[in-house]
Design a protein around this motif. Structure first.
Motif: not given
Length: 410
Positions: A257-269
């Protein structure tokens, strides 16, 4: 949009939407006032025949600076922009709100806030706290401790009888409790949020029911108990052994989840990408728990462990995941409801023996007659776990649930 472009876009925000004295409220709390002409008038006509001069501005408000002032503590203690993004989301800032600050999403806004916050001479970007391999090995080893102590206790119980057996049971229960406490104080299942004594009491009751409940309920339905009823040690052993895969699955979920948080560019994404991770980690734990239940029953030569123990394990893991992330209210309430339901099932069976109260045991007798006594905890804990799973898909998929405190090892 690069970080420099974000800063330039914020500085160029005009006074038509967010203007006023420096530090004026902005964002969700409303827009600032309009432009004011020198001398305090607002568009007043000048002297006859004189050329009308355009109204002068006192200076356009920097909306991001005002937002940084309102969240100064969050910006100063953040170790990276992700923590600022998570904190903004926790305060109700959405991607739509970020657009009012001329940013495409909360993550871009957080990057600019992190880059601009003064840090008393420290460099603008600090490295994340190093995760010590020794610390990770510590919690991974501690997660094995409850299962090892419980296995030793079961072996001791099988080799003793009479008063020594009671002593072994008491000492073993205390050792397992201390081992479980040590396992939950480190690693991905640890929490700095205080759990109430009522929550701990209901948790202990649910575990005690897994050990004693089915036998006592069966004896009560048959008119007893007339003597000591059998103890279900296999489910208890499997639950203790499941502490290790539970901690490892929680660690896997937190890291991914932390890695996805780094890669994501939006809250919904981010929420859409983390939900499968949560369900996958939960399913992986259930597979491990089912295997441990089968192995424990075979090793102790007991009947196959009931589905109630599996539902209880799922319930306890979800409750701990939520508690570790600061969501303590829902787990406490659901655990209390599940414990009350199991206690009520036992109480109605024995209360039905009173004159004229035989109807009280009808629901439990119906369920036990159709699926066996183990169906009571299976339905109770299964429904509670389902409620927490639905709640988890809405809370543990937020960015604010994955802001790692400084120094916490993952």
């Amino acid at each position: 949009m690069s970080l420099g472009e974000s800063a330039a876009g914020s500085a160029a925000a005009g006074a038509g939407k967010l203007a006023g004295p420096a530090g004026a409220p902005c964002g969700d709390e409303g827009d600032a006032g309009a432009d004011v002409a020198p001398g305090g008038s607002s568009g007043a006509p000048g002297l006859p025949g004189a050329a009308r001069k355009p109204a002068a501005r006192r200076g356009a408000v920097d909306p991001v600076k005002a937002l940084m002032h309102r969240h100064r503590e969050l910006c100063e203690r953040a170790v990276d922009p992700l923590e600022i993004a998570a904190g903004l989301e926790a305060h109700g800032v959405t991607d739509r709100t970020a657009a009012r600050f001329r940013h495409r999403d909360v993550f871009s806004l957080a990057e600019e806030m992190y880059a601009r916050v003064p840090r008393d001479g420290e460099p603008a970007h600090r490295a994340m706290p190093s995760k010590s391999p020794g610390a990770r090995a510590d919690w991974a080893a501690l997660a094995l401790l409850p299962g090892a102590l419980c296995a030793a206790t079961v072996v001791g119980l099988r080799g003793t009888d009479g008063q020594p057996r009671l002593a072994v049971a008491a000492v073993g229960a205390l050792a397992v409790a201390l081992g479980l406490r040590g396992a939950l104080r480190r690693g991905p299942l640890s929490t700095s949020h205080r759990t109430t004594s009522a929550t701990r009491a209901w948790t202990c009751w649910l575990i005690a029911y897994a050990l004693l409940g089915d036998g006592l309920l069966s004896a009560g339905l048959e008119g007893g108990p007339e003597g000591p009823w059998p103890l279900a040690t296999a489910p208890l052993l499997a639950l203790a052994l499941a502490c290790a895969p539970g901690a490892w699955c929680a660690h896997l979920f937190a890291v991914r989840a932390r890695r996805r948080l780094t890669a994501s560019r939006g809250l919904e994404e981010f929420a859409a990408s983390v939900q499968p991770l949560l369900l996958g980690a939960f399913g992986l734990f259930l597979c491990a728990l089912v295997g441990l239940l089968a192995l424990s029953a075979a090793a102790l030569d007991e009947p196959p462990a009931s589905a109630g123990a599996g539902a209880l394990g799922a319930l306890l893991l979800l409750a701990r995941l939520l508690t570790a992330r600061g969501f303590t209210h829902a787990p406490a309430f659901v655990l209390a409801v599940a414990g009350t339901a199991e206690a009520a099932a036992l109480a109605t069976v024995f209360a039905s023996r009173l004159p004229g109260c035989s109807f009280l045991a009808t629901p439990v007798e119906t369920v036990a007659g159709a699926w066996g006594p183990s169906a009571v905890p299976a339905l109770t804990c299964g429904a509670a776990a389902l409620v927490l799973l639905i709640h988890s898909t809405r809370t543990l998929t937020r960015a604010s649930a994955h802001a790692t405190p400084s120094g916490e090892p993952l």
